[in-house]
Design a protein around this motif. Structure first.
Motif, PDB file in Angstrom:
ATOM      1  N   LEU A 450       0.886  15.372   8.059  1.00 48.99           N
ATOM      2  CA  LEU A 450      -0.041  14.236   8.115  1.00 48.99           C
ATOM      3  C   LEU A 450       0.398  13.234   9.177  1.00 48.99           C
ATOM      4  N   VAL A 451       1.691  12.950   9.197  1.00 48.96           N
ATOM      5  CA  VAL A 451       2.218  11.983  10.164  1.00 48.96           C
ATOM      6  C   VAL A 451       1.992  12.518  11.591  1.00 48.96           C
ATOM      7  N   GLU A 452       2.170  13.824  11.738  1.00 48.46           N
ATOM      8  CA  GLU A 452       1.945  14.450  13.052  1.00 48.46           C
ATOM      9  C   GLU A 452       0.466  14.300  13.459  1.00 48.46           C
ATOM     10  N   GLY A 461     -11.395  12.262  14.495  1.00 46.45           N
ATOM     11  CA  GLY A 461     -11.706  12.591  13.101  1.00 46.45           C
ATOM     12  C   GLY A 461     -10.470  12.993  12.320  1.00 46.45           C
ATOM     13  N   VAL A 462      -9.665  13.872  12.933  1.00 43.83           N
ATOM     14  CA  VAL A 462      -8.426  14.343  12.283  1.00 43.83           C
ATOM     15  C   VAL A 462      -7.466  13.171  12.100  1.00 43.83           C
ATOM     16  N   MET A 463      -7.379  12.345  13.132  1.00 41.20           N
ATOM     17  CA  MET A 463      -6.474  11.195  13.083  1.00 41.20           C
ATOM     18  C   MET A 463      -6.889  10.259  11.938  1.00 41.20           C
ATOM     19  N   GLY A 464      -8.183   9.964  11.867  1.00 40.42           N
ATOM     20  CA  GLY A 464      -8.687   9.063  10.816  1.00 40.42           C
ATOM     21  C   GLY A 464      -8.465   9.619   9.426  1.00 40.42           C
ATOM     22  N   GLU A 465      -8.757  10.913   9.244  1.00 42.17           N
ATOM     23  CA  GLU A 465      -8.611  11.528   7.912  1.00 42.17           C
ATOM     24  C   GLU A 465      -7.148  11.601   7.490  1.00 42.17           C
ATOM     25  N   SER A 466      -6.242  11.834   8.452  1.00 42.20           N
ATOM     26  CA  SER A 466      -4.802  11.893   8.116  1.00 42.20           C
ATOM     27  C   SER A 466      -4.335  10.537   7.607  1.00 42.20           C
ATOM     28  N   ASN A 467      -4.735   9.490   8.321  1.00 41.67           N
ATOM     29  CA  ASN A 467      -4.392   8.137   7.889  1.00 41.67           C
ATOM     30  C   ASN A 467      -4.928   7.848   6.487  1.00 41.67           C
ATOM     31  N   ARG A 468      -6.168   8.236   6.286  1.00 40.16           N
ATOM     32  CA  ARG A 468      -6.809   7.937   4.984  1.00 40.16           C
ATOM     33  C   ARG A 468      -6.120   8.703   3.847  1.00 40.16           C
ATOM     34  N   LEU A 469      -5.692   9.948   4.146  1.00 36.99           N
ATOM     35  CA  LEU A 469      -5.014  10.719   3.096  1.00 36.99           C
ATOM     36  C   LEU A 469      -3.627  10.134   2.807  1.00 36.99           C
ATOM     37  N   LEU A 470      -2.918   9.718   3.840  1.00 41.49           N
ATOM     38  CA  LEU A 470      -1.610   9.056   3.634  1.00 41.49           C
ATOM     39  C   LEU A 470      -1.759   7.863   2.702  1.00 41.49           C
ATOM     40  N   SER A 471      -2.763   7.031   3.029  1.00 46.10           N
ATOM     41  CA  SER A 471      -3.015   5.834   2.227  1.00 46.10           C
ATOM     42  C   SER A 471      -3.412   6.222   0.792  1.00 46.10           C
ATOM     43  N   ALA A 472      -4.257   7.272   0.673  1.00 46.32           N
ATOM     44  CA  ALA A 472      -4.739   7.690  -0.651  1.00 46.32           C
ATOM     45  C   ALA A 472      -3.588   8.193  -1.531  1.00 46.32           C
ATOM     46  N   LEU A 473      -2.632   8.899  -0.915  1.00 43.14           N
ATOM     47  CA  LEU A 473      -1.482   9.408  -1.692  1.00 43.14           C
ATOM     48  C   LEU A 473      -0.748   8.244  -2.364  1.00 43.14           C
ATOM     49  N   ILE A 474      -0.604   7.134  -1.642  1.00 42.42           N
ATOM     50  CA  ILE A 474       0.095   5.956  -2.202  1.00 42.42           C
ATOM     51  C   ILE A 474      -0.787   5.256  -3.221  1.00 42.42           C
ATOM     52  N   ARG A 475      -2.066   5.045  -2.844  1.00 41.00           N
ATOM     53  CA  ARG A 475      -2.947   4.249  -3.715  1.00 41.00           C
ATOM     54  C   ARG A 475      -3.193   4.917  -5.062  1.00 41.00           C
ATOM     55  N   HIS A 476      -3.317   6.262  -5.048  1.00 42.96           N
ATOM     56  CA  HIS A 476      -3.647   6.945  -6.308  1.00 42.96           C
ATOM     57  C   HIS A 476      -2.405   7.308  -7.128  1.00 42.96           C
ATOM     58  N   VAL A 487       7.886   6.995   4.025  1.00 46.37           N
ATOM     59  CA  VAL A 487       8.786   6.190   4.878  1.00 46.37           C
ATOM     60  C   VAL A 487       9.692   7.129   5.678  1.00 46.37           C
ATOM     61  N   GLN A 488      10.293   8.106   4.964  1.00 40.40           N
ATOM     62  CA  GLN A 488      11.234   9.018   5.639  1.00 40.40           C
ATOM     63  C   GLN A 488      10.566   9.837   6.739  1.00 40.40           C
ATOM     64  N   SER A 489       9.263  10.123   6.550  1.00 44.21           N
ATOM     65  CA  SER A 489       8.558  10.937   7.560  1.00 44.21           C
ATOM     66  C   SER A 489       8.001  10.087   8.697  1.00 44.21           C
ATOM     67  N   HIS A 494       1.847   4.205  11.026  1.00 48.39           N
ATOM     68  CA  HIS A 494       0.440   4.634  11.091  1.00 48.39           C
ATOM     69  C   HIS A 494      -0.434   3.840  10.117  1.00 48.39           C
ATOM     70  N   LEU A 495       0.128   3.531   8.946  1.00 43.06           N
ATOM     71  CA  LEU A 495      -0.630   2.733   7.981  1.00 43.06           C
ATOM     72  C   LEU A 495      -0.848   1.314   8.517  1.00 43.06           C
ATOM     73  N   VAL A 496       0.154   0.795   9.220  1.00 45.67           N
ATOM     74  CA  VAL A 496       0.014  -0.551   9.803  1.00 45.67           C
ATOM     75  C   VAL A 496      -1.065  -0.523  10.898  1.00 45.67           C
ATOM     76  N   THR A 497      -1.048   0.523  11.728  1.00 46.18           N
ATOM     77  CA  THR A 497      -2.080   0.650  12.776  1.00 46.18           C
ATOM     78  C   THR A 497      -3.467   0.792  12.138  1.00 46.18           C
ATOM     79  N   MET A 498      -3.508   1.526  11.038  1.00 42.51           N
ATOM     80  CA  MET A 498      -4.785   1.744  10.336  1.00 42.51           C
ATOM     81  C   MET A 498      -5.396   0.421   9.862  1.00 42.51           C
ATOM     82  N   ALA A 499      -4.530  -0.553   9.593  1.00 44.05           N
ATOM     83  CA  ALA A 499      -5.027  -1.869   9.148  1.00 44.05           C
ATOM     84  C   ALA A 499      -5.801  -2.585  10.259  1.00 44.05           C
ATOM     85  N   THR A 500      -5.693  -2.070  11.487  1.00 41.26           N
ATOM     86  CA  THR A 500      -6.440  -2.691  12.602  1.00 41.26           C
ATOM     87  C   THR A 500      -7.664  -1.846  12.976  1.00 41.26           C
ATOM     88  N   SER A 501      -7.998  -0.853  12.158  1.00 42.62           N
ATOM     89  CA  SER A 501      -9.130   0.039  12.456  1.00 42.62           C
ATOM     90  C   SER A 501     -10.432  -0.747  12.597  1.00 42.62           C
TER      91      SER A 501
END
Length: 607
Positions: A450-452, A461-476, A487-489, A494-501
């Motif tokens: 996902l980080v890759e 599209g792939v970039m956006g969905e990867s970010n959204r899945l990363l965020s979803a893993l934490i939120r859910h 964090v380790q990966s 990317h989550l910080v960058t996503m906040a500027t989407s």
């Protein structure tokens, strides 16, 4: 060719004298010469300046008029003769002749105008200015119901003329549509369906016009669907069926026509073709199988047509489509999976299909395509699973059926369309499913991939969905282990960058995930949050008047959560957040105003 020079000289003299008999003899000679060698004769005629003479010969009173028009029609078969015909002033008198009552004159005039218009901008323009199209359409209307062979020949020529006139010219096609040509052509097709030449001409004309969006409404108000399906059922030849397919595909993009085609019985025809051609290895049959199954999928894109064919999951069509999925034919597997994805466009259908074992069929299909599989089939099957996972009641059932394990087999895929659907499917599956989110979030291989993909700048599209899945893993999951894995990966930046989407929904998802990180594992994430310049970004979001209320609200919640870190706290103080936050106390949104008061208190106490 010597006699030709004499004929042309004689023709010039005769044209002045107007002696009909000699004129007719000259014209017969010309037609004979054109039949023997059209190009050479035409070149000779052009050099002699005879075309200008023809303009004066095109009179309704003369008995030779039809022959003159015939000569022009023959000459205009040559590309190099079309502009000279226009320059010689032939268009206006030819268009005048369209008002004749003489059938032979009309026939030859239609041919002449049609040939001059063929692939010629100048020819079309001249016919347009002379008002030729409207007269031809009026003729088609008035002659439409007469079925004798001579009249059908004339109708065919007129259809061909309109086709040459408007081919690949959007504005002239739009003009014909405004003149109401479509209902007339549909009527022609119905009355003259036994006449192959006229039918073919109508089909080519439909193919031209159907590409234009403005035509679809007019087509929908006729019985075109019924006529085309009737015609289709009678066709045995591949080429003729291909012609009808070429009209059906653009028409079937319109939802009203989709439903009409379904009601006219097109689907049954398509299913029959699939059954006949599925085992054939002939090129034509393979092409026809593809066209039929593609068209079937297209018909399912309309909500009404799709529901009609679903019939509560009991429909014959739905059952037949299901049988395509285990087939050994890639094209049918693809069409079957795409059809399921289309059926899965409302919760009721999705729930019914999951309860009736469709998920297992799609998983088996995907398993067959893991190693060097067919990318289009992978993409289609994942699309279907993603849609099926939308209703809340389906998520747990699909998770326990092992869908995530099957989907994860495609993590190594290098194909962006497959990556995109894989991510979307996983995101739908873990929505509000804490246990599944935690299990996936601990999967280091997945998180690293996902980080890759969050850096796949060529594939937004792939970039956006990867970010959204990363965020979803934490939120859910709300799990410390998941946060540590991310964090380790290296996922925090990317989550910080996503906040500027530019998409509010993605900004929001990122801010909520970051707030959970700050609340649960601030110590672990502190350095990454700092180097990603989170505090500066939050300051920008709060100061920006265009930020949505929920963005302002969640940014302040996050600011409060960051106060637990000494270094981040210092950054907050240095950036004078108090000024920005205090302004938000009077925000029109109540939640934002309340959170601003709380944040202000927190900042004041902590300073």
């Amino acid at each position: 060719m010597h006699f030709l020079s004499d004929t042309l000289k004689k023709l010039k003299i005769t044209a002045v004298d107007r002696t009909e008999d000699s004129l007719e003899g000259c014209l017969d000679c010309l037609l004979q010469a054109l039949a023997q060698n059209n190009m050479e004769t035409s070149e000779k005629m052009q050099g002699s300046g005879i075309l200008q003479v023809f303009a004066s010969l095109l009179t309704p009173q003369s008995s030779c008029t039809a022959k003159v028009a015939n000569v022009i029609a023959e000459v205009a078969k040559n590309e190099f003769m079309r502009i000279p015909c226009v320059d010689a002033g032939l268009i206006s008198p030819l268009v005048q002749l369209l008002n004749s009552k003489d059938q032979e004159v009309l026939l030859q005039t239609g041919r002449a105008l049609g040939n001059i218009c063929y692939d010629s901008h100048e020819g079309r323009s001249a016919v347009d200015q002379a008002g030729g199209a409207q007269i031809v359409i009026d003729h088609l209307r008035s002659l439409c119901s007469i079925t004798d062979p001579a009249n059908e020949k004339l109708l065919t020529v007129f259809c061909g003329m309109l086709m040459n006139y408007s081919n690949e010219n959007d504005s002239l096609q739009a003009q014909l549509i405004n003149m109401g040509v479509i209902p007339t052509l549909v009527k022609l097709l119905g009355i003259h369906c036994h006449n192959a030449a006229l039918t073919e001409m109508c089909l080519v004309a439909f193919g031209n016009l159907a590409e234009l969006e403005s035509s679809k409404e007019q087509f929908a108000s006729t019985n075109i669907a019924e006529e085309l399906v009737k015609l289709f059922k009678k066709q045995i030849e591949h080429d003729k069926r291909e012609m009808i397919f070429e009209v059906l595909a653009p028409l079937a993009e319109n939802d009203a026509i989709k439903l009409q085609l379904v009601e006219a019985g097109l689907v049954e025809c398509l299913l029959e073709i699939v059954q006949q051609k599925v085992d054939s290895d002939k090129e034509d049959d393979i092409a026809e199988l593809k066209t039929a199954s593609d068209l079937m999928v297209l018909l399912l894109l309309g909500d009404e047509s799709m529901q009609k064919l679903f019939e509560g999951g009991k429909g014959n069509v739905f059952q037949r489509v299901l049988s395509w999925i285990p087939s050994n034919n890639h094209q049918l597997q693809l069409a079957g999976a795409l059809a399921i994805a289309n059926f899965a466009r409302n919760d009721g259908n999705c729930i019914h299909m999951v309860d009736n074992g469709i998920v297992e069929k799609l998983m088996d299909l995907l398993d067959r395509h893991v190693e060097d599989g067919n990318v289009t089939v992978q993409h289609a099957a994942l699309s279907a699973l993603r849609n099926l996972a939308i209703p809340v009641v389906n998520k747990a059932k699909m998770l326990s059926a092992g869908v995530t394990e099957t989907v994860l087999k495609f993590l190594k895929s290098e194909m962006p369309p497959v990556q995109f659907k894989l991510l979307g499917t996983l995101r739908m599956l873990i929505d509000a499913q804490a246990e599944a989110a935690e299990q996936l979030g601990r999967n280091v291989k997945l998180v690293e991939r996902l980080v890759e993909w969050c850096e796949a700048k060529d594939h937004a599209g792939v970039m956006g969905e990867s970010n959204r899945l990363l965020s979803a893993l934490i939120r859910h999951s709300k799990s410390k282990d998941v946060i540590k894995a991310i964090v380790q990966s290296g996922g925090i930046k990317h989550l910080v960058t996503m906040a500027t989407s530019e998409h509010v929904i993605m900004q929001n998802e990122a801010l909520v995930a970051l707030a959970l990180i700050a609340a649960l594992e601030l110590g672990t994430a502190e350095k990454d949050l700092e180097s990603a310049k989170l505090v500066q970004i939050l300051h920008r979001l709060l100061a920006d008047e265009r930020s949505a209320p929920e963005i302002k609200y969640n940014s302040m919640v996050l600011i409060c959560a960051l106060m637990g870190s000494e270094s981040l706290h210092k950054e907050v103080q240095d950036l004078a957040f108090l000024d920005v936050v205090s302004k938000l106390r009077s925000h029109e949104n109540k939640s934002v105003a309340q959170q601003a008061s709380l944040t202000e208190q927190r900042l004041t106490v902590e300073s």
